[in-house]
Structures are given as structure tokens and as C-alpha cells.
Design a protein around this motif. Structure first.
Motif, PDB file in Angstrom:
ATOM      1  N   PRO A  40       0.803  -1.360  -0.054  1.00  0.00           N
ATOM      2  CA  PRO A  40      -0.029  -0.218  -0.001  1.00  0.00           C
ATOM      3  C   PRO A  40       0.884   1.038  -0.092  1.00  0.00           C
ATOM      4  CG  PRO A  40      -0.530  -1.450   1.711  1.00  0.00           C
ATOM      5  CD  PRO A  40       0.678  -1.883   1.064  1.00  0.00           C
ATOM      6  N   GLU A  41       0.293   2.261  -0.589  1.00  0.00           N
ATOM      7  CA  GLU A  41       0.993   3.698  -0.734  1.00  0.00           C
ATOM      8  C   GLU A  41       1.048   4.051   0.677  1.00  0.00           C
ATOM      9  OE1 GLU A  41       2.943   5.262  -2.933  1.00  0.00           O
ATOM     10  OE2 GLU A  41       2.303   3.601  -4.057  1.00  0.00           O
ATOM     11  N   MET A  42      -0.054   3.991   1.671  1.00  0.00           N
ATOM     12  CA  MET A  42      -0.282   4.447   3.009  1.00  0.00           C
ATOM     13  C   MET A  42      -0.173   3.136   3.709  1.00  0.00           C
ATOM     14  SD  MET A  42       0.176   7.527   3.006  1.00  0.00           S
ATOM     15  CE  MET A  42      -0.365   8.231   4.500  1.00  0.00           C
ATOM     16  N   ARG A  43       0.606   2.859   4.830  1.00  0.00           N
ATOM     17  CA  ARG A  43       0.677   1.786   5.531  1.00  0.00           C
ATOM     18  C   ARG A  43       0.036   1.754   6.992  1.00  0.00           C
ATOM     19  NH1 ARG A  43       3.323  -2.688   3.033  1.00  0.00           N
ATOM     20  NH2 ARG A  43       3.377  -4.181   5.025  1.00  0.00           N
ATOM     21  N   GLY A  44      -0.663   1.001   7.541  1.00  0.00           N
ATOM     22  CA  GLY A  44      -1.441   1.026   8.786  1.00  0.00           C
ATOM     23  C   GLY A  44      -0.084   0.650  10.009  1.00  0.00           C
ATOM     24  N   ILE A  45       0.101   1.143  10.830  1.00  0.00           N
ATOM     25  CA  ILE A  45       0.918   0.840  11.795  1.00  0.00           C
ATOM     26  C   ILE A  45       0.315   1.102  13.308  1.00  0.00           C
ATOM     27  CG2 ILE A  45       3.144   0.977  10.848  1.00  0.00           C
ATOM     28  CD1 ILE A  45       3.539   3.762  12.529  1.00  0.00           C
ATOM     29  N   ILE A  46       0.516   0.644  14.292  1.00  0.00           N
ATOM     30  CA  ILE A  46       0.085   1.029  15.748  1.00  0.00           C
ATOM     31  C   ILE A  46       1.603   1.136  16.592  1.00  0.00           C
ATOM     32  CG2 ILE A  46      -0.913   0.509  17.962  1.00  0.00           C
ATOM     33  CD1 ILE A  46      -2.801  -1.347  16.575  1.00  0.00           C
ATOM     34  N   PRO A  47       1.548   2.686  16.673  1.00  0.00           N
ATOM     35  CA  PRO A  47       2.730   3.061  17.319  1.00  0.00           C
ATOM     36  C   PRO A  47       2.490   2.895  18.868  1.00  0.00           C
ATOM     37  CG  PRO A  47       1.800   4.907  16.234  1.00  0.00           C
ATOM     38  CD  PRO A  47       0.912   3.869  16.250  1.00  0.00           C
ATOM     39  N   PHE A  48       3.506   2.101  19.409  1.00  0.00           N
ATOM     40  CA  PHE A  48       3.653   1.621  20.646  1.00  0.00           C
ATOM     41  C   PHE A  48       3.458   2.553  21.827  1.00  0.00           C
ATOM     42  CE2 PHE A  48       6.123  -2.522  19.148  1.00  0.00           C
ATOM     43  CZ  PHE A  48       4.843  -3.098  19.123  1.00  0.00           C
ATOM     44  N   ASP A  49       4.215   4.056  21.559  1.00  0.00           N
ATOM     45  CA  ASP A  49       4.206   4.908  22.382  1.00  0.00           C
ATOM     46  C   ASP A  49       2.837   5.522  22.513  1.00  0.00           C
ATOM     47  OD1 ASP A  49       4.601   5.885  20.068  1.00  0.00           O
ATOM     48  OD2 ASP A  49       6.573   7.027  20.483  1.00  0.00           O
ATOM     49  N   ASP A  50       2.028   5.401  21.588  1.00  0.00           N
ATOM     50  CA  ASP A  50       0.661   5.876  21.257  1.00  0.00           C
ATOM     51  C   ASP A  50      -0.508   5.033  21.305  1.00  0.00           C
ATOM     52  OD1 ASP A  50      -0.090   8.521  21.437  1.00  0.00           O
ATOM     53  OD2 ASP A  50      -0.051   8.831  19.148  1.00  0.00           O
ATOM     54  N   PHE A  51      -0.279   3.901  21.900  1.00  0.00           N
ATOM     55  CA  PHE A  51      -1.043   2.807  22.009  1.00  0.00           C
ATOM     56  C   PHE A  51      -2.150   3.134  22.906  1.00  0.00           C
ATOM     57  CE2 PHE A  51      -2.495  -1.350  23.712  1.00  0.00           C
ATOM     58  CZ  PHE A  51      -3.661  -1.751  22.541  1.00  0.00           C
ATOM     59  N   HIS A  52      -3.451   2.925  22.541  1.00  0.00           N
ATOM     60  CA  HIS A  52      -4.592   3.463  23.603  1.00  0.00           C
ATOM     61  C   HIS A  52      -5.532   2.519  23.708  1.00  0.00           C
ATOM     62  CE1 HIS A  52      -7.865   5.991  24.965  1.00  0.00           C
ATOM     63  NE2 HIS A  52      -8.321   5.553  24.200  1.00  0.00           N
ATOM     64  N   ILE A  53      -5.852   2.175  24.867  1.00  0.00           N
ATOM     65  CA  ILE A  53      -6.890   1.226  25.166  1.00  0.00           C
ATOM     66  C   ILE A  53      -8.179   1.992  25.641  1.00  0.00           C
ATOM     67  CG2 ILE A  53      -7.524  -0.696  26.732  1.00  0.00           C
ATOM     68  CD1 ILE A  53      -4.543  -1.090  27.403  1.00  0.00           C
ATOM     69  N   PRO A  54      -9.313   1.782  24.809  1.00  0.00           N
ATOM     70  CA  PRO A  54     -10.528   2.526  25.282  1.00  0.00           C
ATOM     71  C   PRO A  54     -11.152   2.067  26.704  1.00  0.00           C
ATOM     72  CG  PRO A  54     -10.807   1.410  23.027  1.00  0.00           C
ATOM     73  CD  PRO A  54      -9.406   0.967  23.455  1.00  0.00           C
ATOM     74  N   LYS A  55     -11.660   3.217  27.297  1.00  0.00           N
ATOM     75  CA  LYS A  55     -11.980   2.871  28.814  1.00  0.00           C
ATOM     76  C   LYS A  55     -12.657   1.748  29.019  1.00  0.00           C
ATOM     77  CE  LYS A  55     -13.075   6.236  32.309  1.00  0.00           C
ATOM     78  NZ  LYS A  55     -13.821   7.555  32.729  1.00  0.00           N
ATOM     79  N   SER A  56     -13.620   1.425  28.267  1.00  0.00           N
ATOM     80  CA  SER A  56     -14.621   0.450  28.383  1.00  0.00           C
ATOM     81  C   SER A  56     -13.882  -0.879  28.228  1.00  0.00           C
ATOM     82  CB  SER A  56     -15.702   0.398  27.172  1.00  0.00           C
ATOM     83  OG  SER A  56     -15.586   0.355  26.139  1.00  0.00           O
ATOM     84  N   LEU A  57     -12.757  -1.070  27.423  1.00  0.00           N
ATOM     85  CA  LEU A  57     -12.007  -2.118  27.233  1.00  0.00           C
ATOM     86  C   LEU A  57     -11.156  -2.432  28.467  1.00  0.00           C
ATOM     87  CD1 LEU A  57     -11.688  -4.509  25.169  1.00  0.00           C
ATOM     88  CD2 LEU A  57      -9.921  -3.210  24.435  1.00  0.00           C
ATOM     89  N   LYS A  58     -10.624  -1.276  28.997  1.00  0.00           N
ATOM     90  CA  LYS A  58      -9.766  -1.510  30.078  1.00  0.00           C
ATOM     91  C   LYS A  58     -10.569  -2.348  31.489  1.00  0.00           C
ATOM     92  CE  LYS A  58      -6.721   2.578  29.976  1.00  0.00           C
ATOM     93  NZ  LYS A  58      -6.593   3.772  30.227  1.00  0.00           N
ATOM     94  N   LYS A  59     -11.793  -2.181  31.287  1.00  0.00           N
ATOM     95  CA  LYS A  59     -12.453  -2.824  32.336  1.00  0.00           C
ATOM     96  C   LYS A  59     -12.708  -4.183  32.157  1.00  0.00           C
ATOM     97  CE  LYS A  59     -17.045  -2.503  34.542  1.00  0.00           C
ATOM     98  NZ  LYS A  59     -18.389  -1.873  34.302  1.00  0.00           N
ATOM     99  N   VAL A  60     -12.857  -4.731  30.695  1.00  0.00           N
ATOM    100  CA  VAL A  60     -12.989  -5.896  30.386  1.00  0.00           C
ATOM    101  C   VAL A  60     -11.725  -6.688  30.477  1.00  0.00           C
ATOM    102  CG1 VAL A  60     -13.083  -7.417  28.076  1.00  0.00           C
ATOM    103  CG2 VAL A  60     -14.819  -5.478  28.385  1.00  0.00           C
ATOM    104  N   VAL A  61     -10.496  -5.922  30.122  1.00  0.00           N
ATOM    105  CA  VAL A  61      -9.092  -6.629  30.563  1.00  0.00           C
ATOM    106  C   VAL A  61      -8.933  -6.857  32.024  1.00  0.00           C
ATOM    107  CG1 VAL A  61      -6.789  -5.986  30.267  1.00  0.00           C
ATOM    108  CG2 VAL A  61      -8.192  -5.477  28.359  1.00  0.00           C
ATOM    109  N   ARG A  62      -9.251  -5.802  32.931  1.00  0.00           N
ATOM    110  CA  ARG A  62      -9.242  -6.028  34.231  1.00  0.00           C
ATOM    111  C   ARG A  62      -9.768  -7.310  34.662  1.00  0.00           C
ATOM    112  NH1 ARG A  62      -9.439  -0.366  34.900  1.00  0.00           N
ATOM    113  NH2 ARG A  62     -11.642  -0.775  35.608  1.00  0.00           N
ATOM    114  N   GLN A  63     -11.181  -7.509  34.133  1.00  0.00           N
ATOM    115  CA  GLN A  63     -12.140  -8.393  34.743  1.00  0.00           C
ATOM    116  C   GLN A  63     -11.651  -9.739  34.211  1.00  0.00           C
ATOM    117  OE1 GLN A  63     -15.787  -7.191  32.817  1.00  0.00           O
ATOM    118  NE2 GLN A  63     -16.255  -5.854  34.735  1.00  0.00           N
TER     119      GLN A  63
END
Length: 202
Positions: A40-63
Motif C-alpha cells: 500500500p502507498e499508505m501503511r497502517g501501524i500502531i505506534p507503541f508509544d501511542d497505543f490507546h486502550i478504550p476505557k470500556s475495554l480496560k474494564k474488560v481486560v481487568r475483569q
């Protein structure tokens, strides 16, 4: 896109070489045995220093709703990713791709992260590791949040293991919620070159 080829001339070694050059394979459909290369001309990446866990998901992970395992059901995860899902009626995971990635898995270069509940596989993702880079391929969920929790686990595991690049190929709204961004091909290639200098173990 760079030509197509049938299974006979694609080996797992060639596949790794393609990843190291910024290419990845896709197929038109599950029934089509051919594979074509994509860059692809534009490539998708997830930068580790900018990784974001949505608030509702944090709860699921904790549970701890799911038991997370790695590399215990690789082919089952590929099967799950190939299943029809809302918004995805057909899959690009054909027999050629299945066979190649299964071989890469046996070589220690393709990995799965799995979500289990009551001893049933309810979600997961798989991808390819090459030195300090991890190339996310596909994910699936049979239960809400299962694949998202796998992604959170994957990112934490990659960071702890010394990886520096998480390639998502394309970005989606779903991945953007986690901080995924697009970078131009030239920038991606530089990031990839740096990642390939790092000796990380999944």
C-alpha cells in the motif's frame, strides 16, 4: 500490486523475504488458489508509544473475562479469521495462504493470540514475526471484545519482547480507536529497516 503467483512458486522463505521488503500476500477469494503481492502507498501501524486502550475495554481486560493463550490453536485461529462475519461475506484466506502461514507457524515465524472462555476458542488474531517487526494479519471474534483483548495482550507482549514495529497493513475505524495511524510507504520502509536490525523473539 506486484503480479500474482500460484502456490508452486511461493515458499515460506519467499514469504518472509517479501515481508522484509514491505510486501504482503492476499488472495481475491477463498476459492481462488492464486496469491498477489500488495504494497500500500499508505501503511497502517500502531505506534507503541501511542497505543490507546478504550476505557470500556480496560474494564474488560481487568475483569479477566477471557483466558489468553499464545500459539496453542494457530490453525483454529486462521479458520476463525476466514469465517464470514458482519460486513465480511467472503474471505481472502485461501488454501495457499492457509498452507503458507501454517508452515511459517511451524518455523516459528507465525503466531496466534487466542481468547478462550470455558475452554472454547471465542476470538483471536494471528500474524508474522520477523526480527523486531510483527505483521498483524487478521483477527476474529465470536464473543464481544474477544479479539480486542487479544490485541491488547499482543501489544503488551510485543513491547515486553523488544519489538519496535506493529504493522496493521491498513487502518480501520476499529484499529484507529487503539491509536493506529497511516504512514507513507517511504516512512514505513525506514521503520521496517530499523525493526529488521533488532533481534526480538516472540
Amino acid at each position: 500490486m506486484h503480479g500474482s503467483g500460484d502456490r508452486s512458486n511461493i515458499t515460506p522463505q519467499l514469504l518472509l523475504k517479501a515481508y522484509s521488503c514491505g510486501l504482503f500476500p492476499m488472495a481475491d477469494s477463498a476459492d481462488d488458489p492464486d496469491v498477489f503481492w500488495v504494497e500500500p502507498e499508505m501503511r497502517g501501524i500502531i505506534p507503541f508509544d501511542d497505543f490507546h486502550i478504550p476505557k470500556s475495554l480496560k474494564k474488560v481486560v481487568r475483569q479477566k473475562r477471557f483466558e489468553i493463550r499464545r500459539n496453542t490453536a494457530f490453525t483454529a485461529v486462521m479458520d476463525g479469521c476466514a469465517e464470514p462475519a458482519p460486513g465480511r461475506l467472503n474471505t481472502w484466506i485461501n488454501g495457499t495462504i492457509r498452507q503458507l502461514y501454517t508452515e511459517l507457524h511451524h518455523m516459528g515465524h507465525a503466531h496466534s493470540v487466542e481468547a478462550w472462555k470455558d475452554d472454547k476458542l471465542v476470538g483471536g488474531l494471528y500474524g508474522v514475526s520477523l526480527r523486531g517487526a510483527f505483521f498483524g494479519e487478521s483477527m476474529f471474534s465470536r464473543t464481544p471484545d474477544a479479539s480486542k483483548v487479544c490485541l491488547v495482550h499482543l501489544v503488551r507482549h510485543l513491547m515486553e519482547s523488544g519489538f519496535v514495529l506493529l504493522d496493521t497493513q491498513f487502518t480501520t475505524e476499529h484499529l484507529e480507536r487503539f491509536g493506529a495511524i497511516e504512514v507513507p510507504k517511504s516512512v514505513y520502509r525506514e521503520m521496517l529497516e530499523e525493526a529488521l536490525l533488532i533481534d526480538a523473539e516472540f
